[in-house]
Design an enzyme around this catalytic site. Structure first.
Site, PDB file in Angstrom:
ATOM      1  N   SER A  67       6.787   3.191  -3.839  1.00 47.37           N
ATOM      2  CA  SER A  67       5.911   3.192  -2.656  1.00 47.37           C
ATOM      3  C   SER A  67       6.646   3.768  -1.455  1.00 47.37           C
ATOM      4  CB  SER A  67       5.440   1.763  -2.340  1.00 47.37           C
ATOM      5  OG  SER A  67       6.509   1.007  -1.777  1.00 47.37           O
ATOM      6  N   SER A  69       7.189   2.298   1.501  1.00 49.83           N
ATOM      7  CA  SER A  69       7.549   1.280   2.484  1.00 49.83           C
ATOM      8  C   SER A  69       8.933   1.485   3.092  1.00 49.83           C
ATOM      9  CB  SER A  69       7.480  -0.113   1.854  1.00 49.83           C
ATOM     10  OG  SER A  69       8.512  -0.294   0.898  1.00 49.83           O
ATOM     11  N   LYS A 124      13.836  -3.664   0.342  1.00 47.79           N
ATOM     12  CA  LYS A 124      13.655  -3.691   1.796  1.00 47.79           C
ATOM     13  C   LYS A 124      15.035  -3.724   2.454  1.00 47.79           C
ATOM     14  CE  LYS A 124       9.182  -4.305   1.160  1.00 47.79           C
ATOM     15  NZ  LYS A 124       8.205  -3.231   1.419  1.00 47.79           N
ATOM     16  N   SER A 231       4.569  -1.189   5.537  1.00 47.53           N
ATOM     17  CA  SER A 231       5.373  -2.008   4.638  1.00 47.53           C
ATOM     18  C   SER A 231       4.860  -3.435   4.582  1.00 47.53           C
ATOM     19  CB  SER A 231       6.839  -2.014   5.105  1.00 47.53           C
ATOM     20  OG  SER A 231       7.608  -2.942   4.363  1.00 47.53           O
TER      21      SER A 231
END
Length: 266
Positions: A67, A69, A124, A231
């Site tokens: 993704s 994010s 993250k 995100s």
């Protein structure tokens, strides 16, 4: 599919057959007789499976970015390597730490098991460690009362799923003495209150339309995506428990769409 568990089962099966053949069957087998196929194949694959298992469980593990994010740091389609021993040695499959080495630091790009569904891996950036007070208001991040420095680096455009063009601004953000790029979409709200889940230690956080304040509990970490307005991260589903940590991302080793990204450190 739980790949570590599958790998462990293959290792146990092939290793068991290797031990059985080496110490019992082989001594009894006549020299002119060949190994039966059910012994030959497992015995041949056992060393390979053992090496892959040890590398993947204790040293490095590959992941693919699914993704956007973490744009612009990581792009969709990046293949990355994750250091499995930076924060300590963990037992495979059950992911229990047996040897402590280093503590996760603010600014680290962390791969972890999603707290709401541990079968899913997330990536993250850590912005808060245990004991920190995290505040994010009007797109400005601060920790323990200190705002992180932001410098505008121009506009950034990317294509989101569904072929939608997203226009954002790229900023250089400095966390402690570590610098990285983030994206901010000024047209998006700082936080979407309707998307906030009920999560463990939810009482440590206060939310309003301008942002939020959270105190990170012991044994947990607070993470944000570098693509701040694209995100799903700790502001919505909560803290990352230490037991969910897989490792620290450190290198992009492949990208089919952009070979220039190969070898980029994270």
């Amino acid at each position: 599919m739980n790949f570590p568990l599958v790998l462990l089962v293959l290792l146990v099966v092939t290793g068991g057959i290797w031990v059985l053949d080496r110490f019992w069957l082989k001594p009894k087998r006549a020299p002119e007789n060949h190994e039966p196929w059910w012994i030959e194949y497992p015995v041949s694959f056992f060393p390979v499976i053992l090496i892959v298992f040890c590398l993947r469980s204790f040293l490095v593990e590959p992941f693919k970015i699914p993704s956007g994010s973490m744009i612009p740091t990581l792009l969709v389609g990046d293949f990355i390597l994750v250091n499995k021993f930076t924060y300590g040695i963990r037992l495979p499959v059950i992911n229990r730490k047996i040897i402590d080495l280093n503590e996760p630091q603010r600014g680290d790009v962390l791969v972890f098991r999603f707290p709401e569904d541990p079968s899913i891996d997330y990536i993250k950036r850590i912005v808060g460690v245990p004991g920190d007070k995290i505040e994010y208001r009007n797109k400005q991040l601060s920790v323990n009362g200190k705002s992180f420095k932001l410098e505008l680096n121009g506009d950034y455009k990317y294509v989101e799923s569904g072929l939608a063009y997203i226009y954002a601004q790229k900023f250089s953000e400095k966390i402690d003495d570590r610098e990285h790029n983030i994206l901010i979409n000024q047209e998006m709200p700082t936080i979407q209150l309707s998307a906030i889940h009920y999560f463990p230690h939810r009482e440590n956080c206060q939310f309003d339309h301008a942002g939020f304040v959270c105190e990170v509990p012991a044994g947990n970490y607070f993470t944000l995506g570098d693509n701040r307005d694209g995100s799903s991260d700790s502001r919505y589903w909560g803290f990352v428990p230490e037991g969910n940590i897989i490792g620290k991302a450190f290198l992009i080793w492949w990208n089919f769409s952009d070979l220039s990204r190969i070898g980029t450190s994270i």
